[in-house]
Design a protein around this motif. Structure first.
Motif, PDB file in Angstrom:
ATOM      1  N   ILE A   1      -9.477 -16.235 -15.643  1.00 18.10           N
ATOM      2  CA  ILE A   1     -10.244 -17.352 -16.209  1.00 18.10           C
ATOM      3  C   ILE A   1      -9.641 -18.686 -15.793  1.00 18.10           C
ATOM      4  CG2 ILE A   1      -9.006 -17.164 -18.417  1.00 18.10           C
ATOM      5  CD1 ILE A   1     -12.691 -18.049 -18.229  1.00 18.10           C
ATOM      6  N   LEU A   2     -10.489 -19.549 -15.296  1.00 16.28           N
ATOM      7  CA  LEU A   2     -10.076 -20.865 -14.821  1.00 16.28           C
ATOM      8  C   LEU A   2     -10.617 -21.922 -15.771  1.00 16.28           C
ATOM      9  CD1 LEU A   2      -8.629 -22.336 -12.523  1.00 16.28           C
ATOM     10  CD2 LEU A   2     -10.780 -22.380 -11.302  1.00 16.28           C
ATOM     11  N   ALA A   3      -9.701 -22.662 -16.399  1.00 11.52           N
ATOM     12  CA  ALA A   3     -10.063 -23.724 -17.337  1.00 11.52           C
ATOM     13  C   ALA A   3      -9.358 -25.003 -16.908  1.00 11.52           C
ATOM     14  CB  ALA A   3      -9.641 -23.346 -18.755  1.00 11.52           C
ATOM     15  N   VAL A   4     -10.122 -26.055 -16.699  1.00 11.94           N
ATOM     16  CA  VAL A   4      -9.566 -27.364 -16.361  1.00 11.94           C
ATOM     17  C   VAL A   4      -9.823 -28.284 -17.545  1.00 11.94           C
ATOM     18  CG1 VAL A   4      -9.719 -29.345 -14.815  1.00 11.94           C
ATOM     19  CG2 VAL A   4      -9.886 -27.029 -13.882  1.00 11.94           C
ATOM     20  N   VAL A   5      -8.759 -28.835 -18.106  1.00 13.84           N
ATOM     21  CA  VAL A   5      -8.869 -29.723 -19.267  1.00 13.84           C
ATOM     22  C   VAL A   5      -8.518 -31.145 -18.853  1.00 13.84           C
ATOM     23  CG1 VAL A   5      -8.497 -27.933 -20.997  1.00 13.84           C
ATOM     24  CG2 VAL A   5      -6.541 -29.091 -20.016  1.00 13.84           C
ATOM     25  N   ASP A   6      -9.278 -32.107 -19.378  1.00 10.66           N
ATOM     26  CA  ASP A   6      -9.047 -33.511 -19.010  1.00 10.66           C
ATOM     27  C   ASP A   6      -7.823 -34.095 -19.682  1.00 10.66           C
ATOM     28  OD1 ASP A   6     -11.193 -33.711 -17.242  1.00 10.66           O
ATOM     29  OD2 ASP A   6     -12.601 -34.135 -18.866  1.00 10.66           O
ATOM     30  N   ASP A   7      -7.551 -33.682 -20.908  1.00  6.76           N
ATOM     31  CA  ASP A   7      -6.416 -34.231 -21.663  1.00  6.76           C
ATOM     32  C   ASP A   7      -5.729 -33.083 -22.407  1.00  6.76           C
ATOM     33  OD1 ASP A   7      -4.605 -35.759 -23.083  1.00  6.76           O
ATOM     34  OD2 ASP A   7      -6.112 -36.584 -24.464  1.00  6.76           O
ATOM     35  N   PRO A   8      -4.800 -32.378 -21.747  1.00  2.00           N
ATOM     36  CA  PRO A   8      -4.169 -31.213 -22.375  1.00  2.00           C
ATOM     37  C   PRO A   8      -3.576 -31.500 -23.753  1.00  2.00           C
ATOM     38  CG  PRO A   8      -3.520 -31.381 -20.073  1.00  2.00           C
ATOM     39  CD  PRO A   8      -4.270 -32.627 -20.400  1.00  2.00           C
ATOM     40  N   ALA A   9      -2.960 -32.667 -23.929  1.00  3.12           N
ATOM     41  CA  ALA A   9      -2.308 -32.979 -25.205  1.00  3.12           C
ATOM     42  C   ALA A   9      -3.289 -32.967 -26.373  1.00  3.12           C
ATOM     43  CB  ALA A   9      -1.607 -34.333 -25.112  1.00  3.12           C
TER      44      ALA A   9
ATOM     45  N   GLU B   1     -16.719 -23.543 -24.716  1.00  2.48           N
ATOM     46  CA  GLU B   1     -18.125 -23.658 -25.103  1.00  2.48           C
ATOM     47  C   GLU B   1     -18.999 -22.824 -24.170  1.00  2.48           C
ATOM     48  OE1 GLU B   1     -21.114 -27.295 -24.649  1.00  2.48           O
ATOM     49  OE2 GLU B   1     -19.551 -27.657 -26.148  1.00  2.48           O
ATOM     50  N   SER B   2     -18.643 -22.798 -22.887  1.00  2.00           N
ATOM     51  CA  SER B   2     -19.395 -21.981 -21.934  1.00  2.00           C
ATOM     52  C   SER B   2     -18.453 -21.387 -20.893  1.00  2.00           C
ATOM     53  CB  SER B   2     -20.501 -22.797 -21.255  1.00  2.00           C
ATOM     54  OG  SER B   2     -19.951 -23.746 -20.372  1.00  2.00           O
ATOM     55  N   VAL B   3     -18.780 -20.171 -20.477  1.00  2.00           N
ATOM     56  CA  VAL B   3     -18.014 -19.476 -19.433  1.00  2.00           C
ATOM     57  C   VAL B   3     -19.023 -18.826 -18.509  1.00  2.00           C
ATOM     58  CG1 VAL B   3     -16.354 -17.642 -18.931  1.00  2.00           C
ATOM     59  CG2 VAL B   3     -16.086 -19.006 -21.010  1.00  2.00           C
ATOM     60  N   GLU B   4     -18.813 -19.001 -17.213  1.00  2.00           N
ATOM     61  CA  GLU B   4     -19.698 -18.347 -16.253  1.00  2.00           C
ATOM     62  C   GLU B   4     -18.881 -17.677 -15.160  1.00  2.00           C
ATOM     63  OE1 GLU B   4     -21.404 -21.084 -12.810  1.00  2.00           O
ATOM     64  OE2 GLU B   4     -21.884 -21.912 -14.785  1.00  2.00           O
ATOM     65  N   LEU B   5     -19.420 -16.596 -14.665  1.00  2.00           N
ATOM     66  CA  LEU B   5     -18.781 -15.845 -13.596  1.00  2.00           C
ATOM     67  C   LEU B   5     -18.958 -16.589 -12.283  1.00  2.00           C
ATOM     68  CD1 LEU B   5     -17.392 -13.149 -12.732  1.00  2.00           C
ATOM     69  CD2 LEU B   5     -19.708 -12.263 -12.331  1.00  2.00           C
ATOM     70  N   ILE B   6     -17.842 -16.824 -11.577  1.00  2.00           N
ATOM     71  CA  ILE B   6     -17.902 -17.429 -10.245  1.00  2.00           C
ATOM     72  C   ILE B   6     -18.129 -16.341  -9.198  1.00  2.00           C
ATOM     73  CG2 ILE B   6     -16.594 -18.658  -8.469  1.00  2.00           C
ATOM     74  CD1 ILE B   6     -15.050 -20.083 -10.657  1.00  2.00           C
TER      75      ILE B   6
ATOM     76  N   GLY C   1     -13.165 -10.085 -11.722  1.00  2.00           N
ATOM     77  CA  GLY C   1     -14.088 -11.205 -11.818  1.00  2.00           C
ATOM     78  C   GLY C   1     -13.297 -12.488 -12.013  1.00  2.00           C
ATOM     79  N   ILE C   2     -13.778 -13.553 -11.403  1.00  2.00           N
ATOM     80  CA  ILE C   2     -13.205 -14.887 -11.598  1.00  2.00           C
ATOM     81  C   ILE C   2     -14.232 -15.678 -12.395  1.00  2.00           C
ATOM     82  CG2 ILE C   2     -12.330 -16.976 -10.488  1.00  2.00           C
ATOM     83  CD1 ILE C   2     -10.646 -14.524  -9.738  1.00  2.00           C
ATOM     84  N   ALA C   3     -13.820 -16.234 -13.529  1.00  2.00           N
ATOM     85  CA  ALA C   3     -14.737 -16.968 -14.400  1.00  2.00           C
ATOM     86  C   ALA C   3     -14.278 -18.406 -14.566  1.00  2.00           C
ATOM     87  CB  ALA C   3     -14.835 -16.270 -15.755  1.00  2.00           C
ATOM     88  N   TRP C   4     -15.225 -19.284 -14.803  1.00  2.00           N
ATOM     89  CA  TRP C   4     -14.991 -20.713 -14.998  1.00  2.00           C
ATOM     90  C   TRP C   4     -15.374 -21.071 -16.427  1.00  2.00           C
ATOM     91  CZ3 TRP C   4     -12.904 -24.917 -12.875  1.00  2.00           C
ATOM     92  CH2 TRP C   4     -13.338 -26.174 -13.283  1.00  2.00           C
ATOM     93  N   ALA C   5     -14.500 -21.797 -17.115  1.00  2.00           N
ATOM     94  CA  ALA C   5     -14.743 -22.176 -18.509  1.00  2.00           C
ATOM     95  C   ALA C   5     -14.888 -23.687 -18.628  1.00  2.00           C
ATOM     96  CB  ALA C   5     -13.589 -21.697 -19.384  1.00  2.00           C
ATOM     97  N   GLU C   6     -15.719 -24.132 -19.589  1.00  2.00           N
ATOM     98  CA  GLU C   6     -15.922 -25.562 -19.837  1.00  2.00           C
ATOM     99  C   GLU C   6     -16.110 -25.819 -21.327  1.00  2.00           C
ATOM    100  OE1 GLU C   6     -18.161 -27.591 -16.204  1.00  2.00           O
ATOM    101  OE2 GLU C   6     -19.412 -26.093 -17.218  1.00  2.00           O
ATOM    102  N   GLY C   7     -15.900 -27.080 -21.737  1.00  2.00           N
ATOM    103  CA  GLY C   7     -16.171 -27.512 -23.104  1.00  2.00           C
ATOM    104  C   GLY C   7     -15.268 -26.856 -24.114  1.00  2.00           C
ATOM    105  N   PHE C   8     -14.118 -27.435 -24.370  1.00  2.00           N
ATOM    106  CA  PHE C   8     -13.083 -26.734 -25.130  1.00  2.00           C
ATOM    107  C   PHE C   8     -12.887 -27.265 -26.541  1.00  2.00           C
ATOM    108  CE2 PHE C   8     -11.983 -26.736 -20.608  1.00  2.00           C
ATOM    109  CZ  PHE C   8     -12.125 -25.383 -20.359  1.00  2.00           C
ATOM    110  N   SER C   9     -12.439 -26.364 -27.394  1.00  2.00           N
ATOM    111  CA  SER C   9     -11.917 -26.717 -28.713  1.00  2.00           C
ATOM    112  C   SER C   9     -10.665 -25.865 -28.915  1.00  2.00           C
ATOM    113  CB  SER C   9     -12.956 -26.452 -29.814  1.00  2.00           C
ATOM    114  OG  SER C   9     -13.342 -25.097 -29.829  1.00  2.00           O
ATOM    115  N   VAL C  10      -9.892 -26.223 -29.927  1.00  2.00           N
ATOM    116  CA  VAL C  10      -8.642 -25.514 -30.186  1.00  2.00           C
ATOM    117  C   VAL C  10      -8.932 -24.206 -30.896  1.00  2.00           C
ATOM    118  CG1 VAL C  10      -6.423 -25.614 -31.378  1.00  2.00           C
ATOM    119  CG2 VAL C  10      -7.338 -27.667 -30.277  1.00  2.00           C
TER     120      VAL C  10
END
Length: 193
Positions: free
Chosen positions: A53-61, A117-122, A137-146
């Motif tokens: 799973i690949l997750a890119v966060v704009d502000d990790p803190a 919030e959403s995950v899709e298969l790349i 499978g390689i998946a891409w994740a977006e829209g995060f909460s803790v």
């Protein structure tokens, strides 16, 4: 007479033998009839499907993660097989009834503590086809909460973040990990990084 083409041969499996089961994977061989009539044992190990799973966060803190700026969520863990401490994308086994996307979302929360919030298969593909029966499978994740981390009993890992612009260089440095390289390269090729 020309050698027979692999596509012109039916690749008859004379016998398939399971030699051992570990609880993690099964190993054995297939005795296969070759195009020239000889027979050869092809050894294999069969593992359940896995997701990266690949997750890119704009502000990790803001999610309680280390680092700052647009970063890739990774984990650092010791891999006894190669006796190395590795930076890797979060990953895990796809449970019965799960899609790659569902498994990726679950693994991201369990290992990193992020709910997507959403995950899709790349992409999905076979790994190490010369010896493994293993789909990934390689998946891409977006829209995060803790969320809440919940590591398996045998998982001892630390959450790390790596700036997007240096993630591929880090993944290519020793010890390089196939799943992490694949995930980053596929995401880069799809314009996600």
């Amino acid at each position: 007479m020309a050698d027979p083409s692999p596509s012109d041969h039916d690749w008859h499996v004379v016998e398939s033998v399971t030699e051992y089961e570990t609880g993690w994977y099964t190993g054995g061989y297939d005795l296969v009839e070759l195009p020239d009539g000889r027979e050869k044992r092809y050894y294999w190990a069969e593992l359940p499907p896995a997701v990266v799973i690949l997750a890119v966060v704009d502000d990790p803190a803001s999610f309680g993660l280390p680092g700052e700026g647009r970063s890739v969520a990774m984990v650092e863990q010791f891999r006894p097989t190669i006796r190395e401490l590795c930076y890797e994308l979060p990953a895990g086994i796809v449970e019965d009834g799960e899609s790659y996307a569902e498994a990726g979302a679950r693994e991201l929360e369990e290992e990193v503590g992020l709910v997507a919030e959403s995950v899709e298969l790349i992409e999905d593909f076979w790994c190490s086809t010369g010896v493994l029966r293993h789909e990934r499978g390689i998946a891409w994740a977006e829209g995060f909460s803790v969320g809440a981390r919940e590591l398996d009993g045998n998982e001892f890992l630390d959450v790390k973040t790596v700036p997007v612009e240096s993630a591929l260089d880090l993944a290519r440095s020793g010890p390089a990990n196939d799943a992490t390289l694949e995930g980053l390269l596929l995401a880069e090729a799809d314009g996600l990084l």
